[in-house]
Design a protein around this motif. Structure first.
Motif, PDB file in Angstrom:
ATOM      1  N   ARG A 679      10.910  -1.810  -8.463  1.00 30.63           N
ATOM      2  CA  ARG A 679      10.454  -0.500  -7.850  1.00 30.63           C
ATOM      3  C   ARG A 679       8.923  -0.289  -7.726  1.00 30.63           C
ATOM      4  N   LEU A 680       8.362  -0.714  -9.016  1.00 32.75           N
ATOM      5  CA  LEU A 680       6.946  -0.584  -8.786  1.00 32.75           C
ATOM      6  C   LEU A 680       6.328  -1.147  -7.389  1.00 32.75           C
ATOM      7  N   LYS A 681       6.606  -2.367  -7.259  1.00 33.17           N
ATOM      8  CA  LYS A 681       5.997  -3.071  -6.122  1.00 33.17           C
ATOM      9  C   LYS A 681       6.676  -2.892  -4.626  1.00 33.17           C
ATOM     10  N   SER A 682       7.604  -2.116  -4.692  1.00 32.69           N
ATOM     11  CA  SER A 682       8.339  -1.752  -3.541  1.00 32.69           C
ATOM     12  C   SER A 682       7.646  -0.961  -2.434  1.00 32.69           C
ATOM     13  N   GLY A 683       6.575  -0.134  -2.824  1.00 36.21           N
ATOM     14  CA  GLY A 683       5.791   0.460  -2.003  1.00 36.21           C
ATOM     15  C   GLY A 683       4.406  -0.390  -1.477  1.00 36.21           C
ATOM     16  N   LEU A 684       4.388  -1.654  -1.805  1.00 39.11           N
ATOM     17  CA  LEU A 684       3.046  -2.497  -1.837  1.00 39.11           C
ATOM     18  C   LEU A 684       3.104  -3.410  -0.652  1.00 39.11           C
ATOM     19  N   TRP A 689       9.382  -4.540  -0.483  1.00 38.77           N
ATOM     20  CA  TRP A 689      10.012  -3.441  -0.127  1.00 38.77           C
ATOM     21  C   TRP A 689      11.493  -4.028   0.217  1.00 38.77           C
ATOM     22  N   ILE A 690      11.739  -5.107   0.714  1.00 36.43           N
ATOM     23  CA  ILE A 690      12.954  -5.980   0.928  1.00 36.43           C
ATOM     24  C   ILE A 690      13.700  -6.167  -0.523  1.00 36.43           C
ATOM     25  N   ALA A 691      12.949  -6.591  -1.473  1.00 37.23           N
ATOM     26  CA  ALA A 691      13.472  -6.923  -2.712  1.00 37.23           C
ATOM     27  C   ALA A 691      14.269  -5.804  -3.358  1.00 37.23           C
ATOM     28  N   GLU A 692      13.517  -4.505  -3.056  1.00 42.11           N
ATOM     29  CA  GLU A 692      13.971  -3.260  -3.778  1.00 42.11           C
ATOM     30  C   GLU A 692      15.328  -2.898  -3.075  1.00 42.11           C
ATOM     31  N   GLN A 693      15.250  -3.137  -1.615  1.00 41.91           N
ATOM     32  CA  GLN A 693      16.489  -2.814  -0.872  1.00 41.91           C
ATOM     33  C   GLN A 693      17.703  -3.862  -1.219  1.00 41.91           C
ATOM     34  N   ILE A 771       7.586  -0.631   8.392  1.00 42.68           N
ATOM     35  CA  ILE A 771       8.069   0.246   7.431  1.00 42.68           C
ATOM     36  C   ILE A 771       7.179   1.180   6.817  1.00 42.68           C
ATOM     37  N   ASP A 772       7.517   2.482   6.570  1.00 45.31           N
ATOM     38  CA  ASP A 772       6.434   3.214   6.086  1.00 45.31           C
ATOM     39  C   ASP A 772       6.645   3.370   4.419  1.00 45.31           C
ATOM     40  N   TYR A 773       6.295   1.894   3.928  1.00 44.41           N
ATOM     41  CA  TYR A 773       6.276   2.230   2.360  1.00 44.41           C
ATOM     42  C   TYR A 773       5.007   2.723   1.763  1.00 44.41           C
ATOM     43  N   ARG A 774       4.946   3.119   0.790  1.00 43.33           N
ATOM     44  CA  ARG A 774       4.017   3.719   0.109  1.00 43.33           C
ATOM     45  C   ARG A 774       4.182   3.959  -1.457  1.00 43.33           C
ATOM     46  N   PRO A 775       3.327   3.448  -2.123  1.00 47.83           N
ATOM     47  CA  PRO A 775       3.676   3.694  -3.986  1.00 47.83           C
ATOM     48  C   PRO A 775       3.652   5.201  -4.326  1.00 47.83           C
ATOM     49  N   ARG A 776       4.516   5.010  -5.202  1.00 50.18           N
ATOM     50  CA  ARG A 776       4.571   6.624  -5.830  1.00 50.18           C
ATOM     51  C   ARG A 776       5.009   6.310  -7.396  1.00 50.18           C
ATOM     52  N   SER A 777       4.405   7.247  -8.268  1.00 51.75           N
ATOM     53  CA  SER A 777       4.792   7.381  -9.563  1.00 51.75           C
ATOM     54  C   SER A 777       6.169   8.017  -9.850  1.00 51.75           C
ATOM     55  N   GLU A 778       6.901   7.313 -10.786  1.00 52.89           N
ATOM     56  CA  GLU A 778       8.515   7.613 -10.736  1.00 52.89           C
ATOM     57  C   GLU A 778       9.044   7.483 -12.248  1.00 52.89           C
ATOM     58  N   GLY A 779       9.739   8.536 -12.833  1.00 50.89           N
ATOM     59  CA  GLY A 779      10.573   8.469 -14.026  1.00 50.89           C
ATOM     60  C   GLY A 779      11.952   8.367 -13.822  1.00 50.89           C
ATOM     61  N   LEU A 780      12.526   7.083 -13.936  1.00 55.82           N
ATOM     62  CA  LEU A 780      13.935   6.863 -13.659  1.00 55.82           C
ATOM     63  C   LEU A 780      14.745   7.167 -14.828  1.00 55.82           C
ATOM     64  N   ILE A 781      15.466   8.163 -14.941  1.00 62.38           N
ATOM     65  CA  ILE A 781      16.180   8.679 -16.255  1.00 62.38           C
ATOM     66  C   ILE A 781      17.432   7.868 -16.153  1.00 62.38           C
TER      67      ILE A 781
END
Length: 969
Positions: A679-684, A689-693, A771-781
């Motif tokens: 997830r961390l790298k999916s916006g880089l 990004w493909i790995a996240e999908q 792909i309009d990917y961009r990193p963001r900080s997330e908390g996944l509960i």
């Protein structure tokens, strides 16, 4: 011939199946037993194992396993284990706690390095320091930072096991085993129950070591191409320091039940409105110890026949029942003295538990009556035989598989050599199979066996909060019982432990740990033979390697021809190829055909950044392996799979989607750091990004929607699958990878060329993957008692161009600063950083972490460790460790695949050599360059956390806006 005067030679046998001379010794003075396999395997293995049956669930054996590797008499440093990770060429280095034993195995291809590892491990297990501070650090302790603060538990194993018990599957495994063996050691949680771990005292911990870690309770093992006499000399140097001592470590037999028993329990989990399927049920049986190798093989083959593949009748009956989302239970296991058999389902309505139980029993009854089809038996026998003869253990050293096979009998007074030979037992089993052997075994082992338990688990959304409240209540009670003096002493103990953890080892003591020198390292890269050409009009990679008469074949198809909206379908599309059947045969017949004629056919995806490009290498592979007489049949099967799979099989596809979803959810906690990293790298980068999908949180969300769409829009789902097949499987963007020795290649080549003529010849253009990917900080509960904390960025995008030397600095960072700050002081099970030189992606990660903000702060302070001067010894060790990683051991099939994959990613031998030179030439300046990059991550990096709601909410309260919050489970 005498090998060593201190040892008595008990057995000397040639084991053809292991291509080894097996020598069994007993140490005359102490009675220690040694199994020494002499063979031509350059990947040398040593392991020392002790019988360590616990009599409670405090995790004493597990905590001791951690602790003995934290300094010893000869190597009195805080973490010799970590120093070996940092500065060894090891191909395996770890320790393992089992329900009845603790094993310490090592492996290396370098003889000097191998004997260094052996010596450090022998000193660790027999003469550990195991101070009370080590016990507190690795096991548990009360932590109090000031007299007004709340008292908390800390400890590496304590938090590790909190993470383990956050997984419903782990809860089921634990309860199932304990339910079958309530009166013996197997009825305890050998890893440690977090509720019981704080009951363990330091004196109990010390006594456990004194009792069990003695040569008289030892099973030592060697395998490889080193000299047998030298092995014994190394062992005698340690064994001879002890006198013989009786060690009561026998694993008692569990008395049998007269009637089945039932256990109903809950796990900490969420419930979705309107979706009652949050339960699990598992039937478990205790079996008698196998009488011989034939019976042990019989257990394994019966397990494979029942549930070992998607077409196996019991697995098929469960998955097609509609009662749940996927199977639980591992079939018939072999790790316990009295083996355990388990079959069940997850993702059920708990009210349907009895229906699942009835289905399991009725299916077993039906199979016992009607028997297995001849095709099933033939497929199982061929699969087993191929696996035994190939003995391909992947990244796991082959010698270790021999060791654990031997220990299965050896540990309990049986013959350690017999499990290594299989020819006679396999022949006997094949003869028995024709006489309805397995049908009678189902009745004997399962249906007529009253020693059975049923374990039913249901999700309880309040359980996590109750357990946290109960722990807080216990701690509050402890705190209330402490007067001011005791509180101040607890604060002082906390400060003392932290000070010890931060204390740097004496350089003179560090220098005692044996190591190689840079002169011992090969300067040149290891090259794999590769002929690059064409076969017909298809690009061909051929590797002439010794493969014991097995052809390894990979068909690769470039994913760039697919529209990006199709990418998330790929994991299930790949499964559908092999698990839906064809127009000529259902998937049961197809599975049996694969088993009868090949060593296996599998699908997978390869994904990586490319050298010197912002793009990606993204490929779909169908791989197979077969012996010469079966080459043609394997190709026929692969053709049917590629071109004629029943992608219209709605019912089968729906069940696979449910299994995939349930499997992903089950991995969420055990593989939390990988989920965060993806997830961390999916916006880089594109590849990330493909790995996240294809395997991240986005993929889980896709699966949840897909399960519903199979019912509401099957035509649309099927159309997507057909589009993938029609677009992907064409010769225009295809590669072939072949690994086999030259004589067999000439035989196989014309058959493969003929096969290619049957594939379509379209050459589709690359699709638009903008792909309009961009990193963001997330908390996944998720419902978990621990966290997985990541922070990272793309260093190239931040303006840094690093070299192979960065990996040396990262090795140092991981084994010093991050190990100390995140694991030792923070109490997490692990903390590390990762860097991909090809893409520029960098990530910090923690595993089973009780902290969140403290861990982020540790990441942000990491550059200080890299700015500080590094000693020559640390630098050399870190270089050696990285070279060890680069030169990891591979079997011939893996060598061929790796060589092809490097070509597809643009990693030439020249680039590999350049990176090796950069690694070997690392200087302090390279550490400072990485320090500057890490500083930039502290300022500009983004954070992803997978963890409990309380921890994530608290972090946002303290640092508003830190994390965008999403509930994942």
């Amino acid at each position: 011939m005498p090998y060593h005067d201190a040892f008595e030679l008990l057995r000397d046998e040639h084991i053809a199946e292991a291509n080894s001379q097996a020598l069994l010794f007993r140490h005359k003075k102490t009675g220690a037993e040694v199994l020494s396999l002499v063979n031509d395997d350059e990947n040398k293995v040593f392991g020392i194992t002790f019988k360590t049956p616990p009599d409670d669930s405090t995790g004493v054996a597990h905590i001791l396993e951690h602790s003995v590797l934290c300094g010893s008499r000869k190597y009195p440093v805080k973490k010799p284990f970590v120093e070996l990770i940092k500065g060894s060429l090891n191909t395996f280095l770890n320790a393992m706690t089992f329900p009845d034993k603790t094993a310490y195995p090592v492996a290396s291809q370098n003889l000097k390095d191998f004997y260094n590892l052996v010596d450090v491990y022998l000193d660790a297990v027999f003469f550990p320091l195991i101070t009370e501070d080590t016990f507190r650090q690795e096991g548990w302790h009360y932590e109090l930072e000031d007299v007004e603060a709340a008292l908390v538990y800390k400890g590496v194993v304590f938090n590790e096991m909190k993470g383990v018990f956050s997984s419903p599957d782990a809860v089921m495994r634990d309860l199932s085993q304990r339910s079958l063996y309530p009166d013996v050691t197997y009825g305890k949680s050998s890893g440690g129950d977090p509720k019981a771990i704080p009951d363990l005292t330091y004196s109990q911990f010390k006594r456990f070591h004194e009792k069990f870690y003695h040569p008289s309770n030892t099973r030592a093992f060697f395998s490889g191409d080193d000299e047998a006499g030298e092995r014994l000399a190394i062992l005698d140097a340690y064994f001879s320091q002890f006198e013989a001592a009786p060690v009561d470590a026998e694993v008692e037999l569990q008395p049998r039940f007269n009637a089945p028993r039932k256990i109903v329990a809950t796990y900490a989990g969420t419930k979705e409105k309107g979706k009652p399927r949050h339960g699990m049920v598992q039937l478990n049986w205790m079996l008698d110890p196998p009488a011989d190798r034939t019976e042990a093989l019989s257990h394994g083959m019966l397990s494979y026949l029942l549930v070992g593949n998607p077409a196996a009748p019991l697995r098929k009956a469960l998955t097609e029942s509609g009662l749940g989302e996927g199977m639980t239970g591992g079939g018939i296991g072999s790790g316990l003295r009295q083996p355990m058999a388990s079959f069940g389902m997850k993702g059920i309505d708990a009210a349907d538990a009895e229906k699942v139980e009835a289905l399991i029993l009725s299916t077993l009854e039906e199979i016992a009556k009607t028997g297995f089809a001849p095709e099933q038996l033939e497929a199982a026998a061929n699969t087993f035989e191929f696996s035994l003869r190939e003995n391909n253990t992947g990244s796991f050293p082959r010698g270790m598989s021999y060791m654990f096979n031997a220990l299965g009998t050896w540990l309990h007074g049986g013959d350690p050599i017999a499990p290594l030979a299989f020819e006679g037992s396999l022949t006997a089993l094949k003869e028995k199979a024709a006489a309805k052997h397995f049908e009678s075994e189902i009745r004997r082992l399962l249906l007529d066996n009253t020693h059975r338990t049923s374990v039913v688990l249901s999700a309880d959304p309040e359980q996590g909060a109750r357990e946290a409240a109960r722990e807080a209540e216990i701690l509050a009670g402890v705190r209330k019982g402490l007067d001011e003096g005791a509180l101040r002493q607890t604060v002082a103990d906390t400060e003392k432990l932290k000070a010890l953890q931060e204390t740097v080892d004496d350089p003179a003591d560090l220098a005692k740990i044996p190591t190689l020198t840079l002169a011992d390292l090969p300067r040149e890269i290891r090259k794999v033979p590769m002929d690059l050409g064409t076969l017909g009009d298809v690009r061909l990679f051929y590797h002439d390697l010794p493969t014991l008469g097995i052809l390894y074949l990979d068909f690769g198809f470039d994913l760039h021809v697919l529209d990006k909206d199709l990418l998330p379908y790929l994991p299930l599309f790949g499964r559908a190829l092999l698990q839906t059947g064809t127009s000529k045969e259902d998937f049961v017949s197809l599975t049996q055909r694969i088993g009868r004629s090949t060593g296996g056919i599998a699908q997978h995806r390869g994904l990586s950044a490319r050298q010197g490009s912002d793009g990606s290498a993204a490929w779909f592979f169908l791989s197979g392996k077969a012996v010469p007489d079966k080459f043609g049949e394997m190709l026929d099967i692969m053709g049917d799979v590629l071109l004629d799979a029943r992608l219209d099989n709605k019912a089968r596809f729906r069940q696979m989607a449910l299994e995939e979803k349930a499997g992903f959810e089950a991995r969420m906690v055990p593989a939390g750091n990988s989920i965060v990293d993806t997830r961390l790298k999916s916006g880089l980068t594109e590849a990330s990004w493909i790995a996240e999908q294809l395997g991240g949180v986005s993929y889980l969300q896709f699966l949840r929607g897909l399960v519903e769409r199979v019912d509401s829009d099957w035509a649309g789902v099927e159309a997507a699958l057909v589009r993938i097949r029609d677009t992907l499987f064409n010769r225009g963007r295809m590669v072939i990878n072949v690994t086999v020795d030259g004589s067999l290649w000439e035989r196989a080549r014309p058959e493969i060329e003929k096969f290619l003529g049957h594939l379509p010849n379209g050459d589709f253009p690359a699709a638009d993957w903008s792909i309009d990917y961009r990193p963001r900080s997330e908390g996944l509960i998720i419902p978990a008692q621990v966290n997985y904390v990541g922070k990272g960025a793309n260093l190239r995008q931040l303006g840094f161009e690093l070299t192979g030397a960065a990996n040396v600095a990262i090795k140092f960072l991981n084994t010093t600063y991050l190990w100390d700050k995140v694991r030792v002081q923070g109490g997490a099970y692990g903390g590390s950083s990762r860097f991909d030189l090809t893409s520029g992606n960098f990530s910090f990660l923690s595993y089973r972490d009780p902290n969140l903000l403290k861990t982020i702060d540790a990441y942000d302070g990491a550059s200080k460790a890299l700015h500080a001067p590094i000693g020559d010894n640390d630098l050399t060790r870190s270089i050696i460790g990285v070279i060890g990683d680069v030169d990891g051991y591979e079997f011939p099939d893996a060598k061929g695949y790796s060589s092809m994959w490097r070509y597809l990613t643009g990693t030439t031998d020249a680039i590999r050599q350049q990176r090796r030179d950069e690694i070997l030439g690392t200087t302090q300046a390279d550490f400072k360059r990485l320090a500057e990059a890490v500083d930039a991550i502290a300022r500009h990096g983004h954070v992803v956390v997978l963890g409990g709601e309380t921890a994530i909410t608290s972090a946002n309260d303290k640092r508003p806006g830190l994390l965008d919050v999403t509930r994942v489970m």
